[in-house]
Motif scaffolding. Structure first.
Motif, PDB file in Angstrom:
ATOM      1  N   ASP A 441       3.307   0.449 -11.567  1.00 57.21           N
ATOM      2  CA  ASP A 441       2.964   0.812 -10.198  1.00 57.21           C
ATOM      3  C   ASP A 441       3.680  -0.057  -9.170  1.00 57.21           C
ATOM      4  OD1 ASP A 441       1.372   2.805 -11.134  1.00 57.21           O
ATOM      5  OD2 ASP A 441      -0.533   1.960 -10.453  1.00 57.21           O
ATOM      6  N   ILE A 442       3.781  -1.358  -9.408  1.00 57.01           N
ATOM      7  CA  ILE A 442       4.356  -2.237  -8.387  1.00 57.01           C
ATOM      8  C   ILE A 442       5.849  -2.004  -8.193  1.00 57.01           C
ATOM      9  CG2 ILE A 442       4.886  -4.200  -9.908  1.00 57.01           C
ATOM     10  CD1 ILE A 442       3.839  -6.008  -7.595  1.00 57.01           C
ATOM     11  N   VAL A 443       6.556  -1.622  -9.266  1.00 57.74           N
ATOM     12  CA  VAL A 443       8.013  -1.468  -9.175  1.00 57.74           C
ATOM     13  C   VAL A 443       8.441  -0.008  -9.020  1.00 57.74           C
ATOM     14  CG1 VAL A 443      10.202  -1.854 -10.402  1.00 57.74           C
ATOM     15  CG2 VAL A 443       8.406  -3.582 -10.483  1.00 57.74           C
ATOM     16  N   PHE A 444       7.662   0.937  -9.548  1.00 56.21           N
ATOM     17  CA  PHE A 444       8.129   2.323  -9.566  1.00 56.21           C
ATOM     18  C   PHE A 444       7.238   3.298  -8.789  1.00 56.21           C
ATOM     19  CE2 PHE A 444       9.741   0.383 -13.562  1.00 56.21           C
ATOM     20  CZ  PHE A 444      11.085   0.463 -13.273  1.00 56.21           C
ATOM     21  N   HIS A 445       5.973   3.413  -9.176  1.00 53.36           N
ATOM     22  CA  HIS A 445       5.136   4.444  -8.560  1.00 53.36           C
ATOM     23  C   HIS A 445       4.813   4.158  -7.096  1.00 53.36           C
ATOM     24  CE1 HIS A 445       4.283   7.107 -11.943  1.00 53.36           C
ATOM     25  NE2 HIS A 445       4.223   6.041 -12.709  1.00 53.36           N
ATOM     26  N   SER A 446       4.431   2.929  -6.793  1.00 52.95           N
ATOM     27  CA  SER A 446       4.074   2.610  -5.413  1.00 52.95           C
ATOM     28  C   SER A 446       5.264   2.723  -4.460  1.00 52.95           C
ATOM     29  CB  SER A 446       3.448   1.220  -5.339  1.00 52.95           C
ATOM     30  OG  SER A 446       3.125   0.880  -4.007  1.00 52.95           O
ATOM     31  N   PRO A 447       6.448   2.201  -4.794  1.00 51.73           N
ATOM     32  CA  PRO A 447       7.587   2.391  -3.887  1.00 51.73           C
ATOM     33  C   PRO A 447       7.933   3.858  -3.645  1.00 51.73           C
ATOM     34  CG  PRO A 447       8.043   0.583  -5.375  1.00 51.73           C
ATOM     35  CD  PRO A 447       6.768   1.225  -5.864  1.00 51.73           C
ATOM     36  N   ARG A 448       7.802   4.706  -4.675  1.00 52.54           N
ATOM     37  CA  ARG A 448       8.078   6.136  -4.468  1.00 52.54           C
ATOM     38  C   ARG A 448       7.098   6.730  -3.463  1.00 52.54           C
ATOM     39  NH1 ARG A 448       5.722  10.775  -5.698  1.00 52.54           N
ATOM     40  NH2 ARG A 448       4.102   9.609  -6.788  1.00 52.54           N
ATOM     41  N   ARG A 449       5.793   6.515  -3.682  1.00 51.70           N
ATOM     42  CA  ARG A 449       4.777   7.073  -2.787  1.00 51.70           C
ATOM     43  C   ARG A 449       4.937   6.498  -1.383  1.00 51.70           C
ATOM     44  NH1 ARG A 449      -0.519   8.331  -4.209  1.00 51.70           N
ATOM     45  NH2 ARG A 449       0.288   9.350  -6.071  1.00 51.70           N
ATOM     46  N   PHE A 450       5.196   5.203  -1.285  1.00 49.74           N
ATOM     47  CA  PHE A 450       5.383   4.553   0.016  1.00 49.74           C
ATOM     48  C   PHE A 450       6.569   5.162   0.762  1.00 49.74           C
ATOM     49  CE2 PHE A 450       7.764   1.240   2.321  1.00 49.74           C
ATOM     50  CZ  PHE A 450       6.832   0.856   3.271  1.00 49.74           C
ATOM     51  N   PHE A 451       7.665   5.367   0.071  1.00 49.69           N
ATOM     52  CA  PHE A 451       8.869   5.917   0.702  1.00 49.69           C
ATOM     53  C   PHE A 451       8.600   7.329   1.204  1.00 49.69           C
ATOM     54  CE2 PHE A 451      13.777   6.115   0.203  1.00 49.69           C
ATOM     55  CZ  PHE A 451      13.941   5.509   1.436  1.00 49.69           C
ATOM     56  N   LEU A 452       7.944   8.136   0.390  1.00 46.37           N
ATOM     57  CA  LEU A 452       7.627   9.512   0.797  1.00 46.37           C
ATOM     58  C   LEU A 452       6.704   9.522   2.017  1.00 46.37           C
ATOM     59  CD1 LEU A 452       7.118  11.086  -2.732  1.00 46.37           C
ATOM     60  CD2 LEU A 452       8.787  11.865  -1.041  1.00 46.37           C
ATOM     61  N   LYS A 453       5.700   8.670   2.010  1.00 48.95           N
ATOM     62  CA  LYS A 453       4.751   8.649   3.129  1.00 48.95           C
ATOM     63  C   LYS A 453       5.432   8.301   4.448  1.00 48.95           C
ATOM     64  CE  LYS A 453       0.208   7.774   1.142  1.00 48.95           C
ATOM     65  NZ  LYS A 453      -0.986   6.892   1.173  1.00 48.95           N
ATOM     66  N   ASN A 454       6.472   7.505   4.374  1.00 44.94           N
ATOM     67  CA  ASN A 454       7.147   7.072   5.599  1.00 44.94           C
ATOM     68  C   ASN A 454       8.355   7.921   5.970  1.00 44.94           C
ATOM     69  OD1 ASN A 454       6.018   4.291   6.708  1.00 44.94           O
ATOM     70  ND2 ASN A 454       5.833   4.249   4.477  1.00 44.94           N
ATOM     71  N   MET A 455       8.771   8.821   5.069  1.00 40.77           N
ATOM     72  CA  MET A 455       9.995   9.574   5.332  1.00 40.77           C
ATOM     73  C   MET A 455       9.824  11.096   5.328  1.00 40.77           C
ATOM     74  SD  MET A 455      12.267   7.352   5.973  1.00 40.77           S
ATOM     75  CE  MET A 455      13.687   8.455   5.996  1.00 40.77           C
ATOM     76  N   ALA A 456       8.768  11.608   4.700  1.00 36.21           N
ATOM     77  CA  ALA A 456       8.657  13.057   4.517  1.00 36.21           C
ATOM     78  C   ALA A 456       8.498  13.820   5.831  1.00 36.21           C
ATOM     79  CB  ALA A 456       7.487  13.383   3.587  1.00 36.21           C
ATOM     80  N   GLN A 517       8.743  21.716  -0.891  1.00 40.97           N
ATOM     81  CA  GLN A 517       9.114  20.504  -0.171  1.00 40.97           C
ATOM     82  C   GLN A 517       7.870  19.631   0.004  1.00 40.97           C
ATOM     83  OE1 GLN A 517      11.483  21.323   3.342  1.00 40.97           O
ATOM     84  NE2 GLN A 517      10.607  19.540   4.386  1.00 40.97           N
ATOM     85  N   TYR A 518       8.038  18.328  -0.015  1.00 41.22           N
ATOM     86  CA  TYR A 518       6.914  17.401   0.126  1.00 41.22           C
ATOM     87  C   TYR A 518       6.349  17.508   1.538  1.00 41.22           C
ATOM     88  CZ  TYR A 518       4.275  13.230  -1.300  1.00 41.22           C
ATOM     89  OH  TYR A 518       3.278  12.349  -1.666  1.00 41.22           O
ATOM     90  N   ASP A 519       5.043  17.693   1.619  1.00 40.91           N
ATOM     91  CA  ASP A 519       4.355  17.885   2.894  1.00 40.91           C
ATOM     92  C   ASP A 519       3.234  16.861   2.978  1.00 40.91           C
ATOM     93  OD1 ASP A 519       2.829  18.689   5.058  1.00 40.91           O
ATOM     94  OD2 ASP A 519       2.954  20.824   4.593  1.00 40.91           O
ATOM     95  N   LEU A 520       3.266  15.990   3.972  1.00 36.71           N
ATOM     96  CA  LEU A 520       2.265  14.929   4.070  1.00 36.71           C
ATOM     97  C   LEU A 520       0.852  15.462   4.255  1.00 36.71           C
ATOM     98  CD1 LEU A 520       4.181  12.299   6.246  1.00 36.71           C
ATOM     99  CD2 LEU A 520       3.718  12.233   3.794  1.00 36.71           C
ATOM    100  N   SER A 521       0.716  16.662   4.801  1.00 34.69           N
ATOM    101  CA  SER A 521      -0.617  17.243   4.965  1.00 34.69           C
ATOM    102  C   SER A 521      -1.157  17.803   3.651  1.00 34.69           C
ATOM    103  CB  SER A 521      -0.591  18.359   6.020  1.00 34.69           C
ATOM    104  OG  SER A 521       0.209  19.448   5.584  1.00 34.69           O
ATOM    105  N   LYS A 522      -0.258  18.078   2.716  1.00 30.31           N
ATOM    106  CA  LYS A 522      -0.655  18.583   1.402  1.00 30.31           C
ATOM    107  C   LYS A 522       0.405  18.141   0.388  1.00 30.31           C
ATOM    108  CE  LYS A 522      -1.921  22.800  -1.080  1.00 30.31           C
ATOM    109  NZ  LYS A 522      -1.956  24.299  -1.031  1.00 30.31           N
TER     110      LYS A 522
END
Length: 560
Positions: A441-456, A517-522
């Protein structure tokens, strides 16, 4: 014993990139003439296989040897004369992989075989290694203007090379032609381990941090200058990487205040994102140890002294530093860090500031990313051991309350750990599944989710999760188990080809279902499953939401 044999076979295949068994190299009755391409005043001869042509190990930088060691890469001068580009030349020097002595002998023997299989593909190595490879459709001409994918290999910033992906890359270009969406494939060698990621106050002062990333950046500039000679369009470049290569892709998106300098228009991140790292001074202990081992500790200029050390002596010293199979796992000795040049601040901080290249991207993970790297800490047996580990390696500056909160998010309860969704099975040790969840989670899963939340909400993004190979004993759908899906005959390969061509993984041809496409609302991800009837499904991207949010926040406060 049968489980260990299976573990060995699958790991060797996933890490060494086995070719798909149902595909054979294309042959022809009469051997075609050797293909050539002109770059500047030089003529390069490549090889043709089936409908593709490959040009291997073209130098893109001056050899980083002698006084050029531990310096920024210098562009190769004007090409002149004739060059053979018909085979792979050495990879950059590799760091030795070793296993902890306390591992079960049977499991240790299996993992040693995996390491041996990796080295079969990465060696021989040499400091003179900064080369680039191009695979093109045989009928591509300088007027074709085909889209280009640039592959950045993984290996924990410690090992790796482009030769591993030679045959699979040709098959990928062949597949792009079958889909009617031909493309050019490019890959480069870059410096790894201490030669590429030396870190210390001396490194910051000299402005020579993150040399492996600087190598990659120079290779991307080479692509801009020369890829049209092979039939590529320099304005249609997508950068793509796995593991360390994927992390590298994300860092190319956030360096230079997010200005990508028109080096790429899209990105694909396969198990890696903006990792939580701090200043190069955090690597001082490893630098000082290296300096002492080679006898440079009394030098007025230790960095210059390192440049003059016999390479094999230096390599032997580097090999004593912790690798990703060491007890500390993914708290690596040599990796990208904030150097004041390529990275001016921790990656997450730059993302929060919006200093990110605004290009479409795809990003995904394997479900059990951390299991492979938690094997070395199976001697941890109870909660206090885990607390001590976090205090020593991952969170040395965190408060007791923050460490308590980490342990609550990652409880001492095997069914909550990784391999996920396997209950009490796969317990190599009392804390193994817990540690595997934290490492992944610290190296792979969390950075992916964090990046999507800030860029999608700023660019078009697509997310995936691979749950294939869950049946592998102990490690499940571990790191790198999705490589065959990308380079073999899997569906991910077709999505990648379509993205490179259209900046959208969807299309009317090839394998696959419609990928939203990734949608922050869903938020949703495409999930690859071990199922004959439903090998792919669309599912909410909400797994371990609270834990991954916590991990992102603690990483912002306490980067490694």
């Amino acid at each position: 014993m049968q489980k260990v044999k299976l573990l060995t076979a699958v790991l060797a295949c996933s890490l060494a990139v086995c070719g798909a068994p149902d595909q054979q190299p294309l042959t022809s009755v009469s051997k075609p003439p050797a293909p050539t391409v002109q770059l500047d005043k030089g003529v390069f001869t490549g090889v043709q296989k089936g409908n593709t042509q490959s040009f291997m190990s073209i130098p893109y930088a001056l050899p980083p040897i002698g006084n050029r060691r531990f310096r920024l890469p210098e562009p190769y001068p004007v090409y002149e004369g004739y060059y053979s580009a018909t085979s792979f030349k050495p990879s950059c020097p590799q760091q030795a992989m070793t296993m902890p002595g306390w591992l079960d002998n049977e499991l240790k023997h299996a993992l040693d075989k995996v390491v041996d299989s990796m080295y079969d593909h990465f060696t021989p190595d040499s400091e003179d290694c900064l080369t680039i490879n191009v695979v093109k459709p045989a009928d591509a001409t300088p007027l074709s203007k085909l889209p280009v994918v640039v592959w950045i290999f993984g290996g924990g910033f410690q090992v790796g090379g482009t030769a591993t992906y030679g045959d699979p890359s040709e098959k990928m270009v062949e597949r792009s032609m079958q889909l009617g969406q031909p493309m050019i494939y490019v890959s480069m060698n870059y410096r790894v381990s201490a030669l590429g990621f030396l870190a210390s106050k001396e490194v910051r002062a000299a402005g020579v941090g993150n040399l492996g990333l600087q190598d990659q950046r120079l290779a991307l500039k080479w692509v801009q200058k020369y890829v049209s000679n092979f039939g590529g369009d320099p304005s249609k470049v997508t950068i793509w990487g796995q593991s360390a290569g994927s992390i590298s892709v994300s860092l190319h998106m956030i360096t230079n205040n997010g200005n990508h300098e028109n080096l790429f228009r899209g990105a694909i991140m396969q198990s890696g994102g903006p990792i939580p790292v701090a200043g190069v001074e955090n690597g001082q202990v490893y630098y000082d140890d290296l300096v002492k081992r080679v006898g440079c500790q009394n030098s007025r200029d230790t960095l210059q002294c390192l440049r003059g050390i016999d390479f094999r002596l230096l390599q032997a010293a580097i090999d004593t530093s912790p690798n990703f199979f060491a007890f500390q796992g993914l708290v690596l000795a040599w990796l990208p860090r904030v150097d004041g040049v390529f990275l001016r601040e921790p990656p997450q901080h730059l993302v929060l500031k919006g200093e990110v290249a605004k290009v479409p991207f795809m990003t995904g993970n394997c479900d059990d990313e951390g299991t492979l790297f938690a094997i070395s800490s199976t001697n941890l047996t109870h909660n206090n051991h885990m607390r001590d580990y976090l205090r020593q390696f991952m969170l040395p500056k965190a408060s007791d309350a923050q460490i308590d909160l980490m342990l609550r998010h990652y409880p001492d309860f095997a069914p909550a750990g990784s391999p996920f969704d396997t209950g009490f099975r796969n317990m190599l040790g009392p804390q193994f599944k817990r540690m595997a969840a934290i490492q992944g989670d610290i190296v792979f899963h969390s950075p992916r989710r964090f990046f999507l939340k800030n860029m999608a909400d700023k660019v078009k993004t697509w997310s995936w999760l691979s749950k294939r190979e869950k049946s592998i004993p102990f490690i499940g759908a571990t790191h790198a188990t999705d490589i065959l899906n990308a380079f073999g005959t899997g569906e991910l390969r077709d999505y990648i080809i379509r993205f490179v061509n259209n900046l959208d993984p969807n299309g009317n041809r090839g394998l696959g279902i419609r990928w939203p496409q990734y949608d922050l609302s869903k938020p949703q991800s495409l999930e690859f499953q071990d199922s004959t009837f439903f090998p792919m499904v669309i599912k909410p991207d909400d797994h371990r939401k609270d834990a991954l949010d916590f991990m992102a926040n603690i990483s912002i406060l306490h980067p490694l």
